[in-house]
Design an enzyme around this catalytic site. Structure first.
Site, PDB file in Angstrom:
ATOM      1  N   ASP A  73      43.152  47.876  45.594  1.00 24.14           N
ATOM      2  CA  ASP A  73      43.853  47.863  44.313  1.00 24.14           C
ATOM      3  C   ASP A  73      45.165  48.619  44.492  1.00 24.14           C
ATOM      4  O   ASP A  73      45.162  49.778  44.943  1.00 24.14           O
ATOM      5  CB  ASP A  73      43.015  48.525  43.220  1.00 24.14           C
ATOM      6  N   ASP A 121      37.434  39.089  33.292  1.00 18.41           N
ATOM      7  CA  ASP A 121      37.155  40.514  33.148  1.00 18.41           C
ATOM      8  C   ASP A 121      36.590  40.748  31.754  1.00 18.41           C
ATOM      9  O   ASP A 121      37.227  40.385  30.759  1.00 18.41           O
ATOM     10  CB  ASP A 121      38.431  41.338  33.344  1.00 18.41           C
TER      11      ASP A 121
END
Length: 243
Positions: A8, A129
């Site tokens: 990330d 998500d």
């Protein structure tokens, strides 16, 4: 069953967030390209990358770091975060990315996802998500009224390569995968599902290797790998033996 190590990116560095909160970022490596090469050397066969700044900005922000990653590893790379247009998709795929992940745009403009799948077959994934069972967008900052399975079913037959399903309530806190919701999604659609958020231990890895999990294409691991809670060699051995 593929185990995807995660990188990330925030401000050019490799970080992990807690519960998707940009203010709760732990820096694990200031050199994402070196981290990508390390994962390759450990035996991983894919790499999952997210441009966190890009997810909020709506365009790629950590492009320099992503390009360095692509040069550092021979492994196929999938990228999400800030990819919102066909031009964005074409740009990244032309630079050597294997697969793009479309999240916010999948909610805002499903037709664009359909068009992208036709233009770039096998190279477009959808990122779903969820928080509290509802789909979140704009870097997880906004909640929609859309259910996970409701959104996923929109893309049946469109040619989506995979659905990457993240349970935000479990992301980065080592709480374990939300098995029930992940399997419910995998059973509801024919599109391959990749689990993300919460992978915490070798116990989770062993569960991924059980017959009931064969509906899944794989799982993504971040903090558990960085913190040493999952041994790469052992995890890959367990999953390959179950293939």
């Amino acid at each position: 069953m593929i185990l995807f190590p995660a990188i990330d990116l925030k401000d050019g560095q490799c970080v992990r967030l807690k519960l998707g909160d940009m203010d709760q970022a732990t820096i694990y490596n200031e050199d994402p390209a070196a981290q990508a090469k390390a994962f390759e050397d450990q035996g991983f066969e894919w790499l999952h990358v997210v441009d966190l700044n890009g997810a909020f900005a709506g365009e790629s922000v950590n492009g320099t770091a992503v390009e360095a990653i692509l040069k550092a590893t021979k492994n196929p790379v999938q990228l999400g975060g800030g990819i919102r247009t066909l031009a964005h998709i074409e740009n990244w795929l032309s630079r050597g990315l294997r697969r793009v992940i479309l999240g916010t745009v999948a909610v805002r403009d499903p037709a664009l996802v359909m068009e992208a799948c036709k233009a770039f077959p096998g190279q477009v994934a959808v990122g779903i998500d969820a928080k509290g069972g509802k789909v979140a967008v704009e870097g997880w900052a906004e909640a929609s009224r859309l259910g996970v399975i409701e959104l996923a079913k929109k893309f049946e037959g469109a040619g989506v390569a995979a659905i990457i399903y993240t349970d935000i309530d479990r992301d980065g806190v080592l709480a374990g995968i939300n098995w029930d919701s992940t399997l419910a999604l995998a059973e509801a659609v024919s599109i391959p599902v990749i689990a993300s958020g919460g992978l915490a231990s070798m116990e989770d890895i062993r569960r991924l290797a059980t017959p009931e999990m064969r509906k899944l294409e794989g799982a993504i691991s971040g903090r558990a790998l960085y913190d040493g809670r999952i041994d790469p060699a052992e995890a890959l051995s367990v999953l390959r033996a179950a293939a």
